[in-house]
Design a protein around this motif. Structure first.
Motif, short mmCIF file in Angstrom:
data_model
loop_
_atom_site.label_atom_id
_atom_site.label_comp_id
_atom_site.label_asym_id
_atom_site.label_seq_id
_atom_site.Cartn_x
_atom_site.Cartn_y
_atom_site.Cartn_z
N UNK A 101 36.96 29.18 44.35
CA UNK A 101 37.48 27.94 43.77
C UNK A 101 38.79 27.57 44.43
N UNK A 102 39.53 26.67 43.80
CA UNK A 102 40.80 26.20 44.33
C UNK A 102 41.97 26.77 43.57
N UNK A 103 43.10 26.06 43.64
CA UNK A 103 44.32 26.57 43.03
C UNK A 103 44.26 26.61 41.50
N UNK A 104 43.53 25.68 40.89
CA UNK A 104 43.39 25.72 39.43
C UNK A 104 42.66 26.97 38.98
N UNK A 105 41.57 27.31 39.69
CA UNK A 105 40.83 28.53 39.37
C UNK A 105 41.67 29.76 39.66
N UNK A 106 42.42 29.74 40.77
CA UNK A 106 43.28 30.87 41.10
C UNK A 106 44.36 31.06 40.05
N UNK A 107 44.90 29.96 39.53
CA UNK A 107 45.94 30.05 38.49
C UNK A 107 45.43 30.78 37.26
N UNK A 108 44.22 30.44 36.81
CA UNK A 108 43.65 31.11 35.65
C UNK A 108 43.40 32.59 35.95
N UNK A 109 42.95 32.90 37.15
CA UNK A 109 42.71 34.28 37.53
C UNK A 109 44.01 35.08 37.60
N UNK A 110 45.07 34.46 38.05
CA UNK A 110 46.37 35.13 38.10
C UNK A 110 46.82 35.55 36.71
N UNK A 111 46.60 34.66 35.70
CA UNK A 111 46.98 35.02 34.33
C UNK A 111 46.25 36.29 33.89
N UNK A 112 44.95 36.33 34.18
CA UNK A 112 44.11 37.46 33.79
C UNK A 112 44.49 38.73 34.55
N UNK A 113 44.61 38.63 35.87
CA UNK A 113 44.85 39.83 36.68
C UNK A 113 46.24 40.41 36.45
N UNK A 114 47.25 39.55 36.26
CA UNK A 114 48.60 40.06 35.99
C UNK A 114 48.65 40.79 34.66
N UNK A 115 47.86 40.34 33.70
CA UNK A 115 47.87 40.96 32.37
C UNK A 115 47.07 42.26 32.32
N UNK A 116 46.07 42.41 33.19
CA UNK A 116 45.15 43.53 33.09
C UNK A 116 45.28 44.55 34.22
N UNK A 117 45.92 44.19 35.32
CA UNK A 117 46.00 45.07 36.47
C UNK A 117 44.79 45.01 37.37
N UNK A 118 43.84 44.11 37.09
CA UNK A 118 42.67 43.92 37.94
C UNK A 118 43.12 43.29 39.26
N UNK A 119 42.55 43.76 40.36
CA UNK A 119 42.88 43.23 41.69
C UNK A 119 42.25 41.85 41.88
N UNK A 120 42.98 40.95 42.53
CA UNK A 120 42.51 39.58 42.77
C UNK A 120 42.13 39.39 44.23
N UNK A 121 40.97 38.77 44.44
CA UNK A 121 40.57 38.31 45.76
C UNK A 121 40.28 36.82 45.71
N UNK A 122 40.51 36.13 46.81
CA UNK A 122 40.33 34.68 46.84
C UNK A 122 39.36 34.27 47.93
N UNK A 123 38.43 33.39 47.56
CA UNK A 123 37.56 32.72 48.52
C UNK A 123 37.79 31.23 48.31
N UNK A 124 38.61 30.59 49.14
CA UNK A 124 39.03 29.21 48.87
C UNK A 124 37.91 28.20 49.04
#
Length: 293
Positions: free
Chosen positions: A66-89
């Motif tokens: 997804x784009x930056x909106x999707x990444x923003x939501x994922x950042x909230x989740x990953x920062x809170x849980x410690x899950x690693x984030x990967x991006x496919x723009x």
């Protein structure tokens, strides 16, 4: 124990680009993980629910298509849980992916993610924080945030032209207003047109508003545009794409771990998402997010 990953797909990203390539991206991603969940969400609430369910099942890595909106939501989740984030723009801006040197082509990006998974390449980056929200790219208040707020209200025209209309509408009535920027070592008080605090350099689909910002230095780069006439703003806008605006006499820059912004009732946006209004306290949290690569 193998890697449990999830692919979060936001079908509307990039005007449907994400939906068109989701199957291919998922197929390629499976080559680097032991389990892959497909999370297809059309709303923020649905996305959060799906991510929480995957986390309860032992999720290790969340890859966002997804784009930056999707990444923003994922950042909230990953920062809170410690899950690693990967991006496919696959959005229209992709500014966080750009800052993390993720390939712009989504299929090349997923291949790079698979390679990172196979070789265990992960690293920690900083995040910005305001209130209870995290951001990966840039927080802004002032002219640019007012343009975004206006564009979000417009029903016509569609696409980038909507922002052109919003810029012209804001220019007609926008005025610099008194703003105070407090940091641990500075107090900057001036009539300002905009303030941007960058964890990374880019916003707005590749505009380096904070051109020297780095996501792993523990600091926010702050760009403050002081009083500028409509004519000066119009002249300055083209220089933004090359980062040359920082040489303009109306522009001030500084770096800080934390800053407090006091000013008019301006909207505040970060990662292109609304995060309240001034006043705001913004801070950099070192190593708050783990990313692939």
């Amino acid at each position: 124990m193998g890697v449990h990953a999830a692919l979060a797909v936001h079908p509307d990203s990039g005007r449907g680009a994400a939906a068109r390539i989701a199957g291919t991206v998922a197929d390629r991603l499976r080559a680097g993980v032991d389990r892959l969940d497909l999370l297809v969400a059309n709303t923020v609430a649905e996305s959060r629910e799906l991510m929480a369910g995957a986390h309860a099942d032992g999720l290790d890595v969340l890859v966002v298509l997804g784009g930056d909106g999707a990444a923003h939501q994922a950042v909230q989740f990953c920062a809170a849980t410690g899950v690693t984030l990967g991006l496919v723009p696959s959005g229209t801006g992709n500014d966080l992916a750009r800052a993390l040197n993720v390939p712009a082509d989504p299929l090349t990006a997923v291949d790079a993610a698979v390679d990172a998974l196979r070789h265990g390449r992960r690293r920690r980056i900083d995040l910005g924080q305001v209130g209870g929200s995290w951001f990966g790219t840039v927080l802004c208040a002032g002219f640019d945030a007012c343009v975004t707020e206006r564009a979000n209200r417009l029903r016509w025209p569609a696409g980038p032209r909507r922002y052109d209309v919003a810029i012209l509408a804001e220019l007609a009535g926008f005025r610099a207003r008194p703003v105070v920027v407090h940091t641990a070592g500075d107090r900057l008080e001036l009539d300002a047109t905009l303030v941007a605090a960058g964890n990374t350099a880019w916003y707005g689909g590749g505009v380096p508003i904070c051109p020297d910002a780095q996501a792993d230095d523990g600091l926010l780069d702050v760009t403050v545009v002081g009083r500028a006439s409509r004519r000066e703003l119009l002249r300055m806008l083209p220089s933004l794409r090359g980062g040359r605006h920082v040489d303009h006499p109306a522009v001030r820059t500084l770096r800080a771990r934390e800053l407090h912004l006091v000013g008019p009732d301006w909207p505040v946006f970060a990662d292109g998402e609304p995060l309240g209004r001034l006043p705001s306290t913004v801070r950099c949290v070192p190593g708050a997010l783990t990313v692939l690569g």
